[in-house]
Design an enzyme around this catalytic site. Structure first.
Site, short mmCIF file in Angstrom:
data_model
loop_
_atom_site.label_atom_id
_atom_site.label_comp_id
_atom_site.label_asym_id
_atom_site.label_seq_id
_atom_site.Cartn_x
_atom_site.Cartn_y
_atom_site.Cartn_z
N ASP A 1 5.15 -0.31 -0.22
CA ASP A 1 5.24 -1.21 1.00
C ASP A 1 6.56 -0.92 1.82
O ASP A 1 6.58 -1.43 3.01
CB ASP A 1 4.88 -2.57 0.89
CG ASP A 1 3.34 -2.89 0.69
OD1 ASP A 1 2.67 -2.51 1.50
OD2 ASP A 1 3.15 -3.84 0.07
N LYS B 1 -8.18 -0.62 0.15
CA LYS B 1 -7.18 0.52 -0.09
C LYS B 1 -7.54 1.25 -1.39
O LYS B 1 -7.08 2.35 -1.50
CB LYS B 1 -5.73 -0.48 -0.33
CG LYS B 1 -5.25 -1.06 0.92
CD LYS B 1 -4.23 -2.22 0.56
CE LYS B 1 -3.90 -2.83 1.96
NZ LYS B 1 -2.84 -3.78 1.92
N GLN C 1 -0.74 -7.41 -2.89
CA GLN C 1 -1.34 -8.00 -1.81
C GLN C 1 -0.85 -9.49 -1.52
O GLN C 1 -0.70 -10.18 -2.09
CB GLN C 1 -2.81 -8.07 -2.21
CG GLN C 1 -3.60 -8.19 -0.87
CD GLN C 1 -3.49 -7.45 0.35
OE1 GLN C 1 -3.61 -5.98 0.22
NE2 GLN C 1 -3.21 -7.83 1.50
#
Ligand SMILES: NC(=O)c1ccc[n+]([C@@H]2O[C@H](COP(=O)([O-])OP(=O)(O)OC[C@H]3O[C@@H](n4cnc5c(N)ncnc54)[C@H](OP(=O)(O)O)[C@@H]3O)[C@@H](O)[C@H]2O)c1
Length: 297
Positions: free
Chosen positions: A119, A52, A96
């Site tokens: 997210d 990422k 994460q």
């Protein structure tokens, strides 16, 4: 024989578009920045985060890699998130998952500023999606929507069947399909582990999104001719003594039946990664009240 839906190529187009949007922001003196919070020693999680970060670098998004370890407390993580929430140079915060066993997931998601929740998992952003006013759509279902759009696959009036009802894939995917909006207006069925007669539900799909995490459990005999098959599943299995990734759909037989299909890898995965960048650029633009040209949807 199905057309292969090339997620890698579409994701590259999106990244190119985002690179231009980043330049527009730079002209206003803004460098979009994503903070990646990794509270795990798991090599797979470490790899996801480093991918990422390099995706960000490629399009000109800055990254922050704050210090936290798997042994730290939930309180330490809350404090770190609060610091990032209050830092005007950080536009997106990615925690994460999964978190260590001693840290509960939902309170952590709740702690992230909804304006920085790239997210799209914070309850405020979930609610905004449900009422048809999305701020950040979760990356995987948003990526599926962009992929369908890139291949001019109409969703309006179609029967969409989503297999899986997780908060990160199945539920937001269904919410996107039922929206009274472009890329929505589909009649949507959501299946899960308690669904009776899954096969008959899957057979009725014009668009099938498989997101159960069960290796190759949907095969060509279960789908109808002309179904568009989007395989979100990413399952590591052993083949000929080696580990390999397969989807939830048995590709060889499904390819014979479907009108179009995503491969695993190379289908939905690259789109998920691209949509995280999309949300970060959008977050930077929104926080600074600047209009930028984002790729469509
Ligand atoms: N390509 C990507 O970018 C990407 C991104 C995210 C996830 N994934 C992959 O997508 C898959 C799903 O991820 P997730 O996080 O949504 O998984 P998850 O949280 O484990 O949810 C799986 C869902 O599938 C349902 N399910 C499980 N077995 C089933 C069966 N035999 N028949 C029907 N439904 C079944 C479960 O039902 P219940 O609710 O009843 O338990 C649950 O709703 C995984 O393989 C994951 O690795 C890929």
């Amino acid at each position: 024989m199905a057309e292969i839906i090339d997620g890698k190529a579409v994701a590259q187009d999106i990244r190119d578009g985002l690179g231009n949007a980043v330049k527009e922001l730079e002209e206003e003196g803004i460098t979009p920045c994503l903070a990646t919070v990794l509270m795990s020693d798991d090599p797979a999680a470490e790899k996801y985060v480093s991918m990422k970060q390099s995706d960000c670098e490629e399009v000109g998004i800055a990254t922050r890699d704050p210090e936290i370890t798997a042994e730290d407390s939930a309180e330490d993580l809350y404090n770190l998130i609060e610091e990032l929430n209050n830092d005007p140079e950080v536009h997106g915060i990615l925690v994460q998952l999964p978190l260590p066993d001693h840290v509960e997931e939902q309170p952590v998601i709740d702690q992230i500023s909804p304006q920085k929740d790239v997210d799209g998992f914070h309850p405020e952003n979930v609610g905004k999606l449900v009422i048809g006013n999305p701020r950040f759509k979760p990356c995987t279902p948003h990526g599926v929507q962009m992929l369908l759009d890139a291949y001019d696959i109409e969703t309006e009036g179609k029967d969409a069947v989503v297999v899986g009802r997780s908060n990160i894939v199945g539920k937001p995917m269904a919410n996107i399909f039922i929206q009274k909006a472009d890329g929505g207006n589909a009649t949507t069925t959501v299946c899960h582990s308690r669904t009776q007669d899954l096969e008959s539900k899957v057979k009725q799909a014009d668009i099938l999104v498989a997101a159960a995490g069960v290796a190759e459990f949907i095969d060509g005999s279960m789908i109808s001719e002309d179904t568009i098959v989007i395989d979100v599943g990413t399952n590591s299995v052993e083949r000929d003594g080696e580990r390999t990734l397969v989807g939830d759909v048995e590709f060889e037989s499904a390819e014979q039946k479907a009108s179009a299909i995503t491969p695993v890898p190379g289908g939905v995965g690259p789109m998920t990664r691209a949509m995280l960048l999309y949300n970060t650029v959008k977050a930077a633009a929104l926080q600074n009240d600047v209009d930028v040209s984002l790729p469509k949807q």
